[in-house]
Design a protein around this motif. Structure first.
Motif, PDB file in Angstrom:
ATOM      1  N   HIS A 129      -7.495   0.501   0.542  1.00 11.13           N
ATOM      2  CA  HIS A 129      -7.230   1.896   0.555  1.00 11.13           C
ATOM      3  C   HIS A 129      -7.343   3.359  -0.684  1.00 11.13           C
ATOM      4  CE1 HIS A 129      -4.056   4.937   0.148  1.00 11.13           C
ATOM      5  NE2 HIS A 129      -3.528   4.930   2.239  1.00 11.13           N
ATOM      6  N   THR A 139       1.149  -1.222   0.300  1.00 13.65           N
ATOM      7  CA  THR A 139      -0.059  -0.209   0.081  1.00 13.65           C
ATOM      8  C   THR A 139       1.471   0.916  -0.228  1.00 13.65           C
ATOM      9  OG1 THR A 139      -2.017   1.072   0.777  1.00 13.65           O
ATOM     10  CG2 THR A 139      -0.490   0.584   2.281  1.00 13.65           C
ATOM     11  N   GLU A 143      -3.547  -1.886  -2.533  1.00  9.57           N
ATOM     12  CA  GLU A 143      -3.998  -0.746  -2.585  1.00  9.57           C
ATOM     13  C   GLU A 143      -4.450  -0.042  -4.032  1.00  9.57           C
ATOM     14  OE1 GLU A 143      -2.689   3.540  -3.717  1.00  9.57           O
ATOM     15  OE2 GLU A 143      -0.951   3.067  -2.916  1.00  9.57           O
TER      16      GLU A 143
END
Ligand code: ZN
Ligand code: ZN
Length: 283
Positions: free
Chosen positions: A245, A183, A205
């Motif tokens: 995310h 991420t 993400e």
């Protein structure tokens, strides 16, 4: 408040909203990735892996340490993190310990890209390089299992036992790439560490999903845009790709529809969007 999805043998549980908070538990591995929130149930976890030092990923660590104490945990948790942030995090925890007249202790595990640390049993974590404006890491969880050497397959049990008695090494180690977490990074992470594309489950993400944020703007912030996932669609060998995310630019109930419209079906059917099932982001 917590979202729970199932990706193969793994439960992915927590919250992730780009820039707001990210904290994801995988109970089967006994791990917590990032500490952006501190729900009561995360207090039972003994190993935390931090991707980087931005507040939406570490801000809830002090509260989590307090909750562990309520759970009766006296041994500090292991906190795996980029080596460059250990000192700063320790200074922050020391200040908060002073503030609340109570020690907030961790067992730091500093890592650099390529380093490996044995966690428990046959589970090993390997750090991979991610691309963000601050020191950051992704993690690949590997099960390292001993297998009979292929050239010994077909031999009788007593022949194998005899070789072992004679001191011959009858096993070789095999790495099973179980779960990867990446991420707060440019998509270059996939080009730099293509083994992420072979992990059974990839938790990654995908902060921006359409032209409400341009590709250039996503890259300037060191985040992944869905355009870049689509470009690489045929490279993902993962059984499941959990996209997290996401930016709050998107309503939770439109995320799946955007993926349906934009992602080629062969990849889309393996993608699990990590968003709440109701129409709103938590909080
Ligand atoms: Zn973030
Ligand atoms: Zn960040």
């Amino acid at each position: 408040m917590l979202t729970t999805v199932t990706a193969g043998p793994y439960t992915i549980r927590g919250v992730s909203v780009g820039g707001v908070y990210t904290s994801i538990q995988v109970p089967e591995l006994g791990l917590l990735f990032d500490a952006g929130i501190s729900p009561r149930s995360f207090g039972a976890i003994d190993t935390i892996l931090l991707s980087h030092g931005h507040a939406d990923h570490v801000g809830a660590l002090p509260a989590l340490l307090g909750i562990r104490a309520l759970h009766g945990k006296t041994k500090p948790p292991r906190v795996v993190m980029p080596a460059e942030i250990v000192d700063d995090l320790q200074v922050a925890l020391a200040a908060l310990s002073k503030l609340q007249r109570w020690p907030l202790e961790i067992e730091p595990v500093p890592m650099m890209p390529g380093d490996e640390v044995a966690l428990r049993g046959d589970l090993v974590v390997r750090a991979v390089r991610t691309f963000h404006p601050v020191p950051s890491l992704g993690y690949l969880l590997v099960r390292r299992v001993a297998k009979l050497r292929p050239e010994l397959h077909g031999l009788a049990g007593d022949e194998i036992a005899a070789k072992k008695r004679a001191g011959e090494d009858i096993t070789s180690l095999e790495d099973r790439l179980e779960l990867a977490y990446a991420t707060d990074t440019l998509v270059s992470v996939l080009d730099h560490s293509p083994e992420l594309l072979k992990a059974r489950v990839l938790v990654m993400e995908c902060t921006f999903l359409d032209d409400r944020k341009s590709l250039e703007a996503a890259r300037a912030g060191c985040h992944i845009h869905l355009d870049e996932v689509i470009e690489r669609a045929d490279r993902f060998e993962n059984e499941h790709v959990v996209l997290m995310h996401c930016s709050q630019l998107y309503r939770t109930d439109e995320v799946a529809g955007i993926l349906d419209r934009r992602v080629p079906p062969a990849l889309r059917k393996r993608i699990i969007p990590f968003v709440p099932t109701d129409a709103h982001w938590p909080g």
